[in-house]
Each structure stands twice: as structure tokens, then as C-alpha cells.
Motif scaffolding. Structure first.
Motif, PDB file in Angstrom:
ATOM      1  N   ILE A   1       1.060 -10.168   6.644  1.00  0.00           N
ATOM      2  CA  ILE A   1       0.203  -8.744   6.541  1.00  0.00           C
ATOM      3  C   ILE A   1       0.650  -8.135   6.943  1.00  0.00           C
ATOM      4  O   ILE A   1       0.586  -6.602   6.404  1.00  0.00           O
ATOM      5  CB  ILE A   1      -0.171  -9.230   4.964  1.00  0.00           C
ATOM      6  CG1 ILE A   1       0.039 -10.828   4.360  1.00  0.00           C
ATOM      7  CG2 ILE A   1      -1.213  -8.504   4.175  1.00  0.00           C
ATOM      8  CD1 ILE A   1       1.064 -10.486   2.683  1.00  0.00           C
ATOM      9  N   ASP A   2      -0.904  -7.829   7.703  1.00  0.00           N
ATOM     10  CA  ASP A   2      -1.272  -6.269   8.905  1.00  0.00           C
ATOM     11  C   ASP A   2      -0.165  -5.698   9.362  1.00  0.00           C
ATOM     12  O   ASP A   2       0.306  -4.290   9.255  1.00  0.00           O
ATOM     13  CB  ASP A   2      -2.208  -7.191   9.603  1.00  0.00           C
ATOM     14  CG  ASP A   2      -3.629  -7.418   8.555  1.00  0.00           C
ATOM     15  OD1 ASP A   2      -3.757  -6.221   7.515  1.00  0.00           O
ATOM     16  OD2 ASP A   2      -4.585  -7.938   9.050  1.00  0.00           O
TER      17      ASP A   2
ATOM     18  N   ASP B   1       2.968   5.036   2.892  1.00  0.00           N
ATOM     19  CA  ASP B   1       2.593   6.012   2.394  1.00  0.00           C
ATOM     20  C   ASP B   1       0.966   6.041   2.317  1.00  0.00           C
ATOM     21  O   ASP B   1      -0.121   6.237   2.665  1.00  0.00           O
ATOM     22  CB  ASP B   1       1.867   7.680   1.416  1.00  0.00           C
ATOM     23  CG  ASP B   1       2.885   6.364   0.322  1.00  0.00           C
ATOM     24  OD1 ASP B   1       1.674   5.146  -0.040  1.00  0.00           O
ATOM     25  OD2 ASP B   1       2.924   7.221  -1.218  1.00  0.00           O
ATOM     26  N   HIS B   2       0.632   4.598   2.719  1.00  0.00           N
ATOM     27  CA  HIS B   2      -0.789   4.072   2.584  1.00  0.00           C
ATOM     28  C   HIS B   2      -2.072   4.254   1.259  1.00  0.00           C
ATOM     29  O   HIS B   2      -2.900   4.244   1.936  1.00  0.00           O
ATOM     30  CB  HIS B   2      -0.855   3.881   3.897  1.00  0.00           C
ATOM     31  CG  HIS B   2      -0.587   3.704   5.104  1.00  0.00           C
ATOM     32  ND1 HIS B   2       0.041   4.374   6.088  1.00  0.00           N
ATOM     33  CD2 HIS B   2      -0.269   2.555   5.489  1.00  0.00           C
ATOM     34  CE1 HIS B   2       0.479   3.753   6.549  1.00  0.00           C
ATOM     35  NE2 HIS B   2       0.523   2.162   6.670  1.00  0.00           N
ATOM     36  N   THR B   3      -1.082   4.717   0.134  1.00  0.00           N
ATOM     37  CA  THR B   3      -1.737   4.792  -0.953  1.00  0.00           C
ATOM     38  C   THR B   3      -2.490   4.148  -1.623  1.00  0.00           C
ATOM     39  O   THR B   3      -1.025   3.247  -2.088  1.00  0.00           O
ATOM     40  CB  THR B   3      -1.324   5.912  -1.595  1.00  0.00           C
ATOM     41  OG1 THR B   3      -1.115   7.705  -0.180  1.00  0.00           O
ATOM     42  CG2 THR B   3      -2.340   6.706  -2.731  1.00  0.00           C
ATOM     43  N   THR B   4      -3.404   3.308  -2.635  1.00  0.00           N
ATOM     44  CA  THR B   4      -3.213   2.021  -2.467  1.00  0.00           C
ATOM     45  C   THR B   4      -2.728   2.699  -3.989  1.00  0.00           C
ATOM     46  O   THR B   4      -3.934   3.288  -4.912  1.00  0.00           O
ATOM     47  CB  THR B   4      -4.573   2.010  -2.723  1.00  0.00           C
ATOM     48  OG1 THR B   4      -5.027   1.636  -1.025  1.00  0.00           O
ATOM     49  CG2 THR B   4      -4.817   0.579  -3.088  1.00  0.00           C
TER      50      THR B   4
ATOM     51  N   GLN C   1       2.322  -3.829   6.065  1.00  0.00           N
ATOM     52  CA  GLN C   1       1.165  -2.567   5.944  1.00  0.00           C
ATOM     53  C   GLN C   1       0.718  -1.931   6.427  1.00  0.00           C
ATOM     54  O   GLN C   1       0.494  -0.902   6.095  1.00  0.00           O
ATOM     55  CB  GLN C   1      -0.089  -3.232   5.360  1.00  0.00           C
ATOM     56  CG  GLN C   1      -0.236  -4.624   4.054  1.00  0.00           C
ATOM     57  CD  GLN C   1       0.013  -3.691   2.482  1.00  0.00           C
ATOM     58  OE1 GLN C   1       0.610  -2.794   2.068  1.00  0.00           O
ATOM     59  NE2 GLN C   1      -0.429  -3.966   1.595  1.00  0.00           N
ATOM     60  N   GLN C   2       0.462  -1.397   7.846  1.00  0.00           N
ATOM     61  CA  GLN C   2       0.432  -0.603   8.569  1.00  0.00           C
ATOM     62  C   GLN C   2       2.129   0.205   9.088  1.00  0.00           C
ATOM     63  O   GLN C   2       1.994   0.969   9.729  1.00  0.00           O
ATOM     64  CB  GLN C   2       0.050  -1.342  10.582  1.00  0.00           C
ATOM     65  CG  GLN C   2      -1.197  -1.178  10.432  1.00  0.00           C
ATOM     66  CD  GLN C   2      -1.904  -1.606  11.416  1.00  0.00           C
ATOM     67  OE1 GLN C   2      -1.027  -2.559  11.751  1.00  0.00           O
ATOM     68  NE2 GLN C   2      -2.668  -0.774  12.151  1.00  0.00           N
TER      69      GLN C   2
ATOM     70  N   GLN D   1       0.886  -1.164  -0.086  1.00  0.00           N
ATOM     71  CA  GLN D   1      -0.185   0.075   0.095  1.00  0.00           C
ATOM     72  C   GLN D   1       0.852   1.234  -0.304  1.00  0.00           C
ATOM     73  O   GLN D   1       0.720   1.543   1.138  1.00  0.00           O
ATOM     74  CB  GLN D   1      -0.976  -0.339   1.006  1.00  0.00           C
ATOM     75  CG  GLN D   1      -2.601   0.368   1.072  1.00  0.00           C
ATOM     76  CD  GLN D   1      -3.297   0.298   2.122  1.00  0.00           C
ATOM     77  OE1 GLN D   1      -3.038  -0.306   3.251  1.00  0.00           O
ATOM     78  NE2 GLN D   1      -4.628   0.804   1.701  1.00  0.00           N
TER      79      GLN D   1
ATOM     80  N   ARG E   1      -6.349  -1.062  -6.768  1.00  0.00           N
ATOM     81  CA  ARG E   1      -7.206  -2.044  -6.559  1.00  0.00           C
ATOM     82  C   ARG E   1      -7.742  -3.237  -6.973  1.00  0.00           C
ATOM     83  O   ARG E   1      -7.626  -3.586  -8.158  1.00  0.00           O
ATOM     84  CB  ARG E   1      -8.256  -1.436  -6.153  1.00  0.00           C
ATOM     85  CG  ARG E   1      -8.530   0.259  -5.227  1.00  0.00           C
ATOM     86  CD  ARG E   1      -9.667   0.330  -4.280  1.00  0.00           C
ATOM     87  NE  ARG E   1      -9.051   1.389  -3.780  1.00  0.00           N
ATOM     88  CZ  ARG E   1      -9.155   2.580  -4.031  1.00  0.00           C
ATOM     89  NH1 ARG E   1      -9.005   3.260  -4.967  1.00  0.00           N
ATOM     90  NH2 ARG E   1      -8.386   3.318  -2.937  1.00  0.00           N
ATOM     91  N   THR E   2      -6.743  -4.367  -5.627  1.00  0.00           N
ATOM     92  CA  THR E   2      -6.643  -5.473  -5.832  1.00  0.00           C
ATOM     93  C   THR E   2      -7.156  -6.623  -4.541  1.00  0.00           C
ATOM     94  O   THR E   2      -6.122  -5.938  -3.571  1.00  0.00           O
ATOM     95  CB  THR E   2      -5.263  -6.454  -6.792  1.00  0.00           C
ATOM     96  OG1 THR E   2      -4.512  -5.823  -5.732  1.00  0.00           O
ATOM     97  CG2 THR E   2      -4.782  -5.333  -7.961  1.00  0.00           C
ATOM     98  N   GLY E   3      -7.108  -7.979  -5.170  1.00  0.00           N
ATOM     99  CA  GLY E   3      -7.666  -8.996  -3.648  1.00  0.00           C
ATOM    100  C   GLY E   3      -5.714  -9.438  -2.906  1.00  0.00           C
ATOM    101  O   GLY E   3      -5.231  -8.962  -3.596  1.00  0.00           O
ATOM    102  N   THR E   4      -6.640 -10.078  -1.845  1.00  0.00           N
ATOM    103  CA  THR E   4      -5.426 -10.363  -1.049  1.00  0.00           C
ATOM    104  C   THR E   4      -6.113 -11.801  -1.551  1.00  0.00           C
ATOM    105  O   THR E   4      -6.328 -12.185  -1.722  1.00  0.00           O
ATOM    106  CB  THR E   4      -5.104 -10.324   0.255  1.00  0.00           C
ATOM    107  OG1 THR E   4      -4.505  -9.037   0.469  1.00  0.00           O
ATOM    108  CG2 THR E   4      -3.989 -11.287   1.108  1.00  0.00           C
TER     109      THR E   4
END
Lengths: 329, 306
Positions: free
Chosen positions: A169-170, A179-182, A173-174, A34, A185-188
Motif C-alpha cells: 500500500i505504501d 498528486d497525494h491529495t486526500t 501511495q508514494q 491519495q 479522510r478515512t481509515g485503512t
């Protein structure tokens, strides 16, 4: 199961008093990082530094692959056994994260299952001496344990490697390094795998059909020494499966819908061509066994050919947009 | 993008409007997640006609995600709904997915423990990786759920995400006042947000209003039969407009106006064009209002600072 001594084994998979593993279980989750831009090599390394002081491994070619140190999670739970038999699993699960080309993030959890070395639970320091080994108390048949694991519904019962790979993963990603910009958009995607381990067994692979979207099941065979190679195979399969699914089910249909509705699809098409297409790099260079496994998988799935076709389709769509740009109001 | 749907009073049609808005966005090709944050009485499962989530699910709903640390299950409405409208969604060219994250059957409100805002932020981040739009249906009134999302959205990891608020209210004097209190009151959204690190000005700029069950004087001739009745209604409507303007809830902040539709009063459900043109059980104006509201969500000029 006998208390096999390790004298005859050239590379013991487990320390001294441990038993030989009979099964290897794992789960790999694959998603996009992200962050708007791809991460630089040094940013990838910093992101994978999950344990301060432990080395992060980094390989630059053919694609840049940065792997975090293994994390250890203690488990003590009932096994979910198919058909008959019961068992209790005590030991440790290993998990790590992988960043590929600063774009793709994978979280892997894995464990080798061996028969218990005692009739009751031992002190934790015993289990901690053999990271990644889970001892099974009770004597369920290995194939029932394997089926129980592979067919287990979500939410997981028994040995929950899903949560462990999800958590890593979480955690990544945190991170405040992102910068937490997607970017897209796709799945895991989830790959759950299990390997039957036997001395001198040749590595083989079978991909099972699954009705759940973004969920794949793999059955493998091999010797206990093959386990690291099998883990890597599953990660590579998961990465390539995610790439194919993303271009085929996300990017192409969306671009087609955008073009039909006079919206500009160019951003995601270029993302696919510039960021995703170069990641298609089957791991056949790693070892003859890996090459054989990959080719066995390819001979049934034809993934590389499907991916090439999708990339060609993306180029077509890009060219169409260039010739007739969407109307701008 | 995160959309928070809230209202001061129950029975405003917040959930049924939000569900329809979600459906319209999915129809237009956006992957939509609908989060039922009405922990006390989950209703979205019933509106989407998902039998296993009718009053919330047995396990792994959003309530358990926060209180028991389980995974939050996702139900794709195309697979789990009994509604033909939702089952047909994947067959419509260019349409995307509509996924429900249901509440739990025996949920209930809960107080916020220290780790919940981070867990909430983690959930929003995760969904943002996969969905273009997340609609968070909050319960009516000031609830723990409102505090939870205010605290989560103030966290640095959510700084890059766009959050917008829709406040639903019926078109009556009391409902307008109540909605105003929910946003501007002592215990309102802005004050609560400010305490958690939000800039109240910015937060207020992300709030818009949806008027529901509005009698449309141009269309509803059947219910308005006498001239005196029509005249009074028009005059009163004008009074309500003036009241809303005064309370900073006027036209510029109006995201949508949902007409009174007898069908939705009796059966809260997702409606599509076939309910209007084929079965003729819903009004065209209702579907149009859902469509317009859905379009407003991403109309940047509409959301610019006022």
C-alpha cells in the motif's frame, strides 16, 4: 503429512516435489487512493505496473478492477502457534495491489502453508520454484497454527503478512503518478483471513467478531484449488466492508455534525453518492461457489441492506441541505 | 494538515499547550493524530494520561519506527487514557478521535540515516489519509527531529500537504531572543530549511508564535497587589511587545497567548470546561486561550503571506 504425489490431482496447487497445502493465510488492506480525482483506466494500469514487463490484469465490468503482478517476498521465521507446538516457516509470500474504479486501493498478501518437504531448510531455489508456498518445519497442529495467526496481536509476531500488505500500500501511495491529495479522510481497514484446506472440502465462510476497529477476521474452508477464489472473496469482502464502514462511520456522522454546526457537508455526501455508492457490486457473478460464499456471508451480516439504508440516509441529508442550505457568514 | 510544535527552551509549556490544542480540535469534529517526536524524553503519554505510554511505550513507538522499521502504533486516547475528559470524547456529539503516536521508553536522539526522511514522509502521507490534523511535537531546541521533518517536508510527495510551524516561548526577554534565534539564527529553522530545498520566504510565512505562561494583568489581581507592581508590569509588558515587534514576532504573527495557570504549572494535563465551571481548578481564560489557538490553526486569513 505424506509426500503426496500430484498424479491424482487434476490441478496441482504446488509444483512437483511440493506437499499439498493445509492452510491458506492472508491479509487485505483497503483504503482510498491519495489523489484528488479518480484515476483514469490507463493511469490505474500504470500505477499497478509494479514489476516492469509483467502483465497487469484489467477487468472493466461490472466495476473496473486493475490488479498488479504478484510480488514475491522470501520469509524464514518462527510461527506464532496458539496453545502448544512450535514451527518454523520458510518459503515465499505473494502480494499484489488492486485498484477499483480508480479510487480504492487494496494491498493483499497471501501464502499457502504446507508441511516441509525436508527435515531441514533447503536451498532457496527450491522455495523460489513454488511462489506463494510456505513450508512448515516442525509439526504443530494446523488448527493451532491457524489460531496463532488469526489472534496474533499487532505488532505481529511470526509470519507477518500485515507488514507485507502494508508495504505494498505504501509503495503505491508514494508513487509520483499521484498528486497525494486526500479526497476524503478515512481509515485503512484490515481483513485477516485463514482457510483450512482439504481435498474435496466445500468452500464455507465464517466471520469472527473483532473488538478492534477497522479489523476483521475471517475463517474459511475449501480445497487447495479453491485458494484463488477464497483470496478473491476476501478482497471483495474487504472492499464492501470498507465501503459500508466509510459511509456509516465517517460520512454520515460527519455530515450530521456539519449540519448541526451550520457547516456545509455537501462535498462528502456527493463523494459518497457519486464515487462510493456505485462500487457496491457483490461478486456473485464470478462463479457458483463465490455466489454461495457471498450469500452465506450476507445471510448473517445483511451488509447489502445496511449499505442501501446508509445510501438512503445520505440522499436524505443531501436533500435537507438543498432545502435549507447552511448559513454562510 | 501538519502542525509542527517547537520551542528553543524546555519548560515553555509547548507539549501541554499542543495536547490541549489537539483536544480542542478533536472536540470540534476533526480526527487528530498527535505525534511525539520528542525522541529523547517522550511526554505526551503523561499529558494525555495514557499509562502504557507514560514515559513512552515499550515497543513500536515512533523511535522504533525510524530506527528499527517497525510499525508505529496508534493509541486512541478514548480507549487508552485514564483521563475522564479524553474517555468521554466519543460521547460528545460531533466530536472526532484523538490518537497518540507515542515515543519509545528507551528512545534517545538518533542521527538521521539516508532512508529516514522518506520514511518520515511516508508516515505523514499515511496519517494524512486518515486524520484532518497531525500535530508533531518536536523536542526543545535544534534536534535531529527538526532536521528530519524539514527534510521530509521538502520531498515532492509532501508538496500537496499544508505544513505550519508553531514556535512556543515564554514571555520574557531571554525567551523571545531564544525563539528568534531558533527561527532566524545561523543554525535556525529558515537556514536549515533552505539547505534542504525549502524556500525560506515561504517557510517563514508558515511560522507563527505562541506566548506561554503570560501573566494576565487584567485577571491576575491576586498576584498583583501593589499599584507600583502593576505599573511596572504594564511598562515591562510594553517593552517586551516592542522587542517582539522588532524581531518580526509581533501581533501579526501571534497565534496564541496562553495565560499563566497555576494548575497547569503543577499538573500538565488536558483540561475541559468541567475543570473550569465544575471543579473550578483551572481558569476560564486558559481554556479560552486553547480554544482560540485551536481555531487559529485553520484560519486562512491569519496564515496568508505577510
Amino acid at each position: 503429512m505424506s509426500h503426496a504425489t500430484t498424479d491424482r490431482d487434476p490441478i496441482p496447487a504446488v509444483p512437483d516435489d511440493g506437499a499439498q497445502p493445509l492452510l491458506g493465510f492472508g491479509e487485505v488492506r483497503t483504503c482510498l487512493i491519495q489523489n484528488l480525482a479518480g484515476l483514469s483506466p490507463s493511469a490505474s494500469v500504470a500505477l499497478m505496473q509494479l514489476t516492469p514487463g509483467s502483465p497487469v490484469s484489467k477487468v472493466d465490468r461490472p466495476t473496473r478492477r486493475v490488479v498488479s503482478p504478484e510480488q514475491v517476498t522470501g520469509v524464514d521465521c518462527r510461527l506464532h502457534v496458539a496453545r502448544e507446538g512450535r514451527g518454523r516457516a520458510i518459503g515465499t509470500v505473494l502480494s499484489h495491489a488492486v485498484v477499483t474504479n480508480g479510487r480504492i486501493l487494496q494491498g493483499t498478501a497471501h501464502a499457502a502453508l504446507a508441511s516441509a518437504t525436508a527435515k531441514e531448510r533447503r536451498e532457496w531455489r527450491h522455495y523460489l520454484r513454488q511462489p506463494g508456498v510456505v513450508e512448515v518445519l516442525g509439526s504443530p497442529k494446523p488448527h493451532n497454527v491457524m489460531d496463532g495467526y488469526l489472534t496474533d496481536a499487532s505488532p505481529a509476531r511470526g509470519l507477518d503478512l500485515a507488514s507485507i500488505s502494508d508495504r505494498i500500500i505504501d509503495e503505491v501511495q508514494q508513487s509520483d503518478r499521484l498528486d497525494h491529495t486526500t479526497a476524503l479522510r478515512t481509515g485503512t481497514a484490515v481483513v485477516r483471513w485463514a482457510a483450512t484446506l482439504a481435498q474435496e472440502a466445500k468452500p464455507t465462510v465464517g466471520i469472527a467478531k473483532s473488538d478492534i476497529p477497522n479489523f476483521h477476521v475471517i475463517r474459511l474452508n475449501g480445497s487447495p484449488e479453491d485458494l484463488p477464489m477464497l483470496i478473491r472473496f476476501c478482497e471483495e469482502f474487504a472492499l464492501h466492508e470498507w465501503l459500508l464502514t466509510t459511509v456509516q462511520d465517517v460520512i454520515v456522522p460527519r455530515a450530521e455534525a456539519d449540519i448541526a454546526r451550520d457547516r456545509d457537508p455537501l462535498d462528502s455526501l456527493l463523494f459518497a453518492l457519486n464515487e462510493l455508492a456505485p462500487l457496491w457490486m457483490p461478486p456473485t457473478h464470478l462463479s457458483p461457489d463465490m455466489k454461495a460464499l457471498w450469500e452465506a456471508m450476507e445471510s448473517r451480516t445483511h451488509y447489502s441492506r445496511l449499505f442501501e439504508r446508509q445510501v438512503a440516509r445520505i440522499r436524505d441529508l443531501r436533500d435537507q441541505v438543498k432545502i435549507r442550505p447552511p448559513r454562510r457568514f | 494538515m501538519l502542525i509542527f510544535a517547537t520551542s528553543d527552551k524546555g519548560g515553555t509549556g509547548r507539549s501541554v499547550t499542543s495536547c490541549n490544542m489537539a483536544y480542542r480540535r478533536a472536540l470540534q469534529g476533526e480526527a487528530v493524530a498527535y505525534l511525539d517526536f520528542d525522541f529523547g524524553s517522550p511526554t505526551a503519554g503523561a499529558i494525555f494520561d495514557v499509562p502504557k505510554a507514560e514515559r513512552g511505550v515499550d515497543a513500536s513507538g515512533l523511535h522504533s519506527y525510524f530506527t528499527k522499521h517497525t510499525e508505529a502504533q496508534q493509541l486512541d486516547t478514548a480507549l487508552h487514557s485514564d483521563s475522564d475528559t479524553l474517555r468521554d470524547l466519543p460521547r460528545i456529539s460531533g466530536a472526532s478521535r484523538l490518537v497518540l503516536l507515542p515515543g519509545d521508553k528507551d528512545g534517545g536522539e538518533f542521527s538521521i540515516s539516508a532512508d529516514m526522511p522518506a520514511r518520515c514522509a511516508q508516515l505523514f502521507l499515511k496519517l494524512d489519509r486518515e486524520f484532518d490534523l497531525c500535530i508533531v511535537d518536536l523536542s526543545a531546541g535544534r534536534s535531529y527531529a527538526v532536521d528530519l521533518v524539514l527534510e521530509a517536508t521538502a520531498r515532492p510527495e509532501l508538496a500537496a500537504l499544508t505544513s505550519r510551524w508553531l514556535v512556543f516561548h515564554r514571555w520574557t526577554k531571554q525567551h523571545i531572543l531564544a525563539a528568534h534565534g531558533l527561527v532566524f539564527g545561523e543554525k535556525g529553522l529558515l537556514k536549515a530549511g533552505e539547505r534542504r530545498g525549502h524556500d525560506p520566504q515561504k517557510l517563514n510565512n508558515s511560522v507563527r508564535y505562541v506566548r506561554t505562561a503570560v501573566v494576565d494583568l487584567g485577571v491576575d489581581q491576586e498576584s498583583v497587589t501593589r499599584p507600583a507592581q502593576g505599573a511596572w508590569l504594564r511598562a515591562y509588558d510594553q517593552k517586551l511587545r516592542e522587542q517582539a515587534d522588532k524581531l518580526r514576532m509581533g501581533r501579526a504573527r501571534l497565534a496564541g497567548q496562553i495565560p499563566y495557570d497555576p494548575m497547569l504549572q503543577w499538573s500538565e494535563q488536558v483540561i475541559d470546561d468541567s475543570d473550569v465551571s465544575g471543579l473550578k481548578i483551572a481558569n476560564q481564560a486558559t481554556v479560552q486561550a486553547f480554544e482560540d489557538l485551536a481555531a487559529k490553526l485553520s484560519d486562512e486569513r491569519f496564515w496568508e503571506g505577510l
